[in-house]
Design a protein around this motif. Structure first.
Motif, PDB file in Angstrom:
ATOM      1  N   ARG A  30     -36.574 -28.870 -70.448  1.00  0.00           N
ATOM      2  CA  ARG A  30     -36.399 -28.051 -71.641  1.00  0.00           C
ATOM      3  C   ARG A  30     -37.337 -28.487 -72.758  1.00  0.00           C
ATOM      4  O   ARG A  30     -37.813 -29.621 -72.796  1.00  0.00           O
ATOM      5  N   ARG A  31     -37.570 -27.570 -73.677  1.00  0.00           N
ATOM      6  CA  ARG A  31     -38.436 -27.862 -74.817  1.00  0.00           C
ATOM      7  C   ARG A  31     -37.875 -29.034 -75.618  1.00  0.00           C
ATOM      8  O   ARG A  31     -36.685 -29.084 -75.919  1.00  0.00           O
ATOM      9  N   GLY A  32     -38.741 -29.984 -75.937  1.00  0.00           N
ATOM     10  CA  GLY A  32     -38.337 -31.140 -76.723  1.00  0.00           C
ATOM     11  C   GLY A  32     -37.841 -32.318 -75.915  1.00  0.00           C
ATOM     12  O   GLY A  32     -37.589 -33.382 -76.487  1.00  0.00           O
ATOM     13  N   GLU A  33     -37.714 -32.162 -74.605  1.00  0.00           N
ATOM     14  CA  GLU A  33     -37.279 -33.290 -73.771  1.00  0.00           C
ATOM     15  C   GLU A  33     -38.432 -34.270 -73.545  1.00  0.00           C
ATOM     16  O   GLU A  33     -39.613 -33.903 -73.588  1.00  0.00           O
ATOM     17  N   ALA A  34     -38.068 -35.508 -73.260  1.00  0.00           N
ATOM     18  CA  ALA A  34     -39.013 -36.518 -72.795  1.00  0.00           C
ATOM     19  C   ALA A  34     -38.500 -37.024 -71.458  1.00  0.00           C
ATOM     20  O   ALA A  34     -37.412 -37.604 -71.379  1.00  0.00           O
ATOM     21  N   ASP A 201     -43.341 -47.743 -63.831  1.00  0.00           N
ATOM     22  CA  ASP A 201     -42.836 -48.764 -64.752  1.00  0.00           C
ATOM     23  C   ASP A 201     -41.493 -48.307 -65.336  1.00  0.00           C
ATOM     24  O   ASP A 201     -41.447 -47.470 -66.242  1.00  0.00           O
ATOM     25  N   LEU A 202     -40.397 -48.854 -64.829  1.00  0.00           N
ATOM     26  CA  LEU A 202     -39.079 -48.442 -65.293  1.00  0.00           C
ATOM     27  C   LEU A 202     -38.839 -48.818 -66.753  1.00  0.00           C
ATOM     28  O   LEU A 202     -38.117 -48.124 -67.472  1.00  0.00           O
ATOM     29  N   ALA A 203     -39.452 -49.916 -67.205  1.00  0.00           N
ATOM     30  CA  ALA A 203     -39.293 -50.306 -68.612  1.00  0.00           C
ATOM     31  C   ALA A 203     -39.915 -49.250 -69.528  1.00  0.00           C
ATOM     32  O   ALA A 203     -39.346 -48.895 -70.562  1.00  0.00           O
ATOM     33  N   LEU A 204     -41.091 -48.744 -69.147  1.00  0.00           N
ATOM     34  CA  LEU A 204     -41.719 -47.670 -69.921  1.00  0.00           C
ATOM     35  C   LEU A 204     -40.836 -46.434 -69.903  1.00  0.00           C
ATOM     36  O   LEU A 204     -40.626 -45.794 -70.944  1.00  0.00           O
ATOM     37  N   ALA A 205     -40.310 -46.086 -68.735  1.00  0.00           N
ATOM     38  CA  ALA A 205     -39.452 -44.911 -68.622  1.00  0.00           C
ATOM     39  C   ALA A 205     -38.254 -45.015 -69.563  1.00  0.00           C
ATOM     40  O   ALA A 205     -37.893 -44.053 -70.250  1.00  0.00           O
ATOM     41  N   ARG A 206     -37.642 -46.189 -69.611  1.00  0.00           N
ATOM     42  CA  ARG A 206     -36.455 -46.364 -70.452  1.00  0.00           C
ATOM     43  C   ARG A 206     -36.792 -46.351 -71.933  1.00  0.00           C
ATOM     44  O   ARG A 206     -35.982 -45.916 -72.754  1.00  0.00           O
ATOM     45  N   SER A 207     -37.979 -46.833 -72.283  1.00  0.00           N
ATOM     46  CA  SER A 207     -38.296 -47.040 -73.699  1.00  0.00           C
ATOM     47  C   SER A 207     -38.752 -45.773 -74.416  1.00  0.00           C
ATOM     48  O   SER A 207     -38.607 -45.678 -75.637  1.00  0.00           O
ATOM     49  N   CYS A 208     -39.303 -44.796 -73.711  1.00  0.00           N
ATOM     50  CA  CYS A 208     -39.886 -43.660 -74.434  1.00  0.00           C
ATOM     51  C   CYS A 208     -39.415 -42.305 -73.933  1.00  0.00           C
ATOM     52  O   CYS A 208     -39.944 -41.278 -74.374  1.00  0.00           O
ATOM     53  N   THR A 209     -38.442 -42.263 -73.018  1.00  0.00           N
ATOM     54  CA  THR A 209     -37.919 -40.987 -72.557  1.00  0.00           C
ATOM     55  C   THR A 209     -36.396 -40.996 -72.596  1.00  0.00           C
ATOM     56  O   THR A 209     -35.777 -42.052 -72.697  1.00  0.00           O
ATOM     57  N   ASP A 210     -35.805 -39.796 -72.518  1.00  0.00           N
ATOM     58  CA  ASP A 210     -34.345 -39.715 -72.521  1.00  0.00           C
ATOM     59  C   ASP A 210     -33.804 -39.191 -71.195  1.00  0.00           C
ATOM     60  O   ASP A 210     -32.628 -38.859 -71.084  1.00  0.00           O
ATOM     61  N   ARG A 211     -34.684 -39.125 -70.197  1.00  0.00           N
ATOM     62  CA  ARG A 211     -34.269 -38.653 -68.879  1.00  0.00           C
ATOM     63  C   ARG A 211     -35.216 -39.226 -67.834  1.00  0.00           C
ATOM     64  O   ARG A 211     -36.429 -39.285 -68.070  1.00  0.00           O
ATOM     65  N   THR A 212     -34.672 -39.665 -66.721  1.00  0.00           N
ATOM     66  CA  THR A 212     -35.495 -40.236 -65.658  1.00  0.00           C
ATOM     67  C   THR A 212     -35.212 -39.491 -64.358  1.00  0.00           C
ATOM     68  O   THR A 212     -34.061 -39.379 -63.930  1.00  0.00           O
ATOM     69  N   VAL A 213     -36.277 -38.988 -63.745  1.00  0.00           N
ATOM     70  CA  VAL A 213     -36.197 -38.304 -62.460  1.00  0.00           C
ATOM     71  C   VAL A 213     -36.880 -39.203 -61.428  1.00  0.00           C
ATOM     72  O   VAL A 213     -38.083 -39.478 -61.544  1.00  0.00           O
ATOM     73  N   ARG A 214     -36.119 -39.666 -60.446  1.00  0.00           N
ATOM     74  CA  ARG A 214     -36.676 -40.551 -59.420  1.00  0.00           C
ATOM     75  C   ARG A 214     -37.012 -39.751 -58.166  1.00  0.00           C
ATOM     76  O   ARG A 214     -36.162 -39.024 -57.643  1.00  0.00           O
ATOM     77  N   ARG A 219     -38.671 -35.914 -52.382  1.00  0.00           N
ATOM     78  CA  ARG A 219     -37.490 -35.221 -52.893  1.00  0.00           C
ATOM     79  C   ARG A 219     -37.011 -35.889 -54.175  1.00  0.00           C
ATOM     80  O   ARG A 219     -37.295 -37.068 -54.414  1.00  0.00           O
ATOM     81  N   ILE A 220     -36.265 -35.161 -54.964  1.00  0.00           N
ATOM     82  CA  ILE A 220     -35.622 -35.755 -56.136  1.00  0.00           C
ATOM     83  C   ILE A 220     -34.389 -36.513 -55.656  1.00  0.00           C
ATOM     84  O   ILE A 220     -33.422 -35.919 -55.158  1.00  0.00           O
ATOM     85  N   ALA A 221     -34.441 -37.828 -55.787  1.00  0.00           N
ATOM     86  CA  ALA A 221     -33.343 -38.681 -55.330  1.00  0.00           C
ATOM     87  C   ALA A 221     -32.302 -38.897 -56.418  1.00  0.00           C
ATOM     88  O   ALA A 221     -31.128 -39.153 -56.117  1.00  0.00           O
ATOM     89  N   GLU A 222     -32.729 -38.805 -57.677  1.00  0.00           N
ATOM     90  CA  GLU A 222     -31.810 -39.070 -58.789  1.00  0.00           C
ATOM     91  C   GLU A 222     -32.366 -38.424 -60.044  1.00  0.00           C
ATOM     92  O   GLU A 222     -33.576 -38.389 -60.265  1.00  0.00           O
ATOM     93  N   ASP A 223     -31.488 -37.895 -60.872  1.00  0.00           N
ATOM     94  CA  ASP A 223     -31.870 -37.294 -62.155  1.00  0.00           C
ATOM     95  C   ASP A 223     -30.871 -37.783 -63.183  1.00  0.00           C
ATOM     96  O   ASP A 223     -29.707 -37.378 -63.174  1.00  0.00           O
ATOM     97  N   VAL A 224     -31.313 -38.692 -64.048  1.00  0.00           N
ATOM     98  CA  VAL A 224     -30.407 -39.378 -64.971  1.00  0.00           C
ATOM     99  C   VAL A 224     -30.809 -39.072 -66.408  1.00  0.00           C
ATOM    100  O   VAL A 224     -31.979 -39.229 -66.777  1.00  0.00           O
ATOM    101  N   ARG A 225     -29.838 -38.636 -67.200  1.00  0.00           N
ATOM    102  CA  ARG A 225     -30.074 -38.315 -68.595  1.00  0.00           C
ATOM    103  C   ARG A 225     -29.100 -39.087 -69.478  1.00  0.00           C
ATOM    104  O   ARG A 225     -27.899 -39.102 -69.195  1.00  0.00           O
TER     105      ARG A 225
END
Length: 230
Positions: A30-34, A201-214, A219-225
């Motif tokens: 969505r618009r505005g997501e990271a 880099d999971l640390a980068l993912a956690r520090s600058c986004t609000d959702r992580t898609v693994r 395939r998409i194994a996990e989608d965490v917001r």
């Protein structure tokens, strides 16, 4: 209802006779997501980025970005789409060493047909916004790695893209410079920019986004917001 910036539906991509690089992947941003796209080498995350950027086409499924059916674009249309709808930041900057920092940042607007004065004013504003305005007249080779990545981000934002794509943006930086770029991406997200970061880099993912898609095995194994699995 506002259209999502990214809308991928049942997308598959296979190369040669090997297993699919992506298999029936559906993803909405969505618009505005990271959003961080994470996964090991060979998981399919680079293929996903290339499909979003219009650098590759799916075998099946649809890819829409900012209302554009990217999977239907020809070569010229894809180039125009990348110039007008998305900004891209890479691991190794890809700045032109024979152009000043200001000219590097202004280049996308000049390629899009903007007048030199207008492009240079926008470039100068971005450099000031990103804290490197004093380097406008310098050449990229005189800057640190973190400063060059800030120039690359400014260039990516030049044409006011709906989506900022960052491919391993801290991969070539030391820890301190990487943290600077992470804070910069976080600040851009806070100001409303839609950001997708492809990284291992999971640390980068956690520090600058609000959702992580693994991504795993295409395939998409996990989608965490916001800390909770969806």
């Amino acid at each position: 209802m506002t259209l999502p910036v990214i809308d991928m539906r049942e997308v598959s991509r296979r190369y040669d006779d090997g297993p699919p690089a992506l298999h029936e992947v559906s993803l909405t941003v969505r618009r505005g997501e990271a959003v961080a796209i994470v996964g090991p080498s060979g998981s399919g995350k680079s293929t996903l980025l290339n499909l979003i950027a219009g650098l590759d086409r799916p075998d099946t499924g649809t890819v829409s970005v900012d209302g554009v059916r990217v999977d239907r674009l020809g070569e010229a249309g894809a180039a125009l789409y990348r110039r007008s709808r998305i900004g891209m930041v890479f691991q190794f900057f890809h700045l032109l060493d024979d152009l000043t920092v200001l000219d590097n940042v202004a280049l996308p607007a000049r390629l899009a047909g903007a007048a030199r004065g207008r492009a240079e004013r926008r470039a100068a504003e971005l450099l000031e916004l990103l804290g490197i305005g004093r380097h406008g007249g310098a050449y990229p080779g005189r800057l640190s790695g973190g400063e060059r990545q800030r120039v690359a981000v400014a260039r990516a934002l030049m044409n006011r893209p709906a989506l900022l794509l960052a491919d391993e943006p801290t991969g070539a930086l030391d820890t301190a410079a990487g943290q600077e770029v992470s804070r910069l991406l976080s600040d851009l997200h806070a100001e409303g920019q839609t950001v997708v970061v492809v990284t291992h880099d999971l640390a980068l993912a956690r520090s600058c986004t609000d959702r992580t898609v693994r991504i795993a095995d295409g395939r998409i194994a996990e989608d965490v917001r916001s800390g909770a699995a969806r």
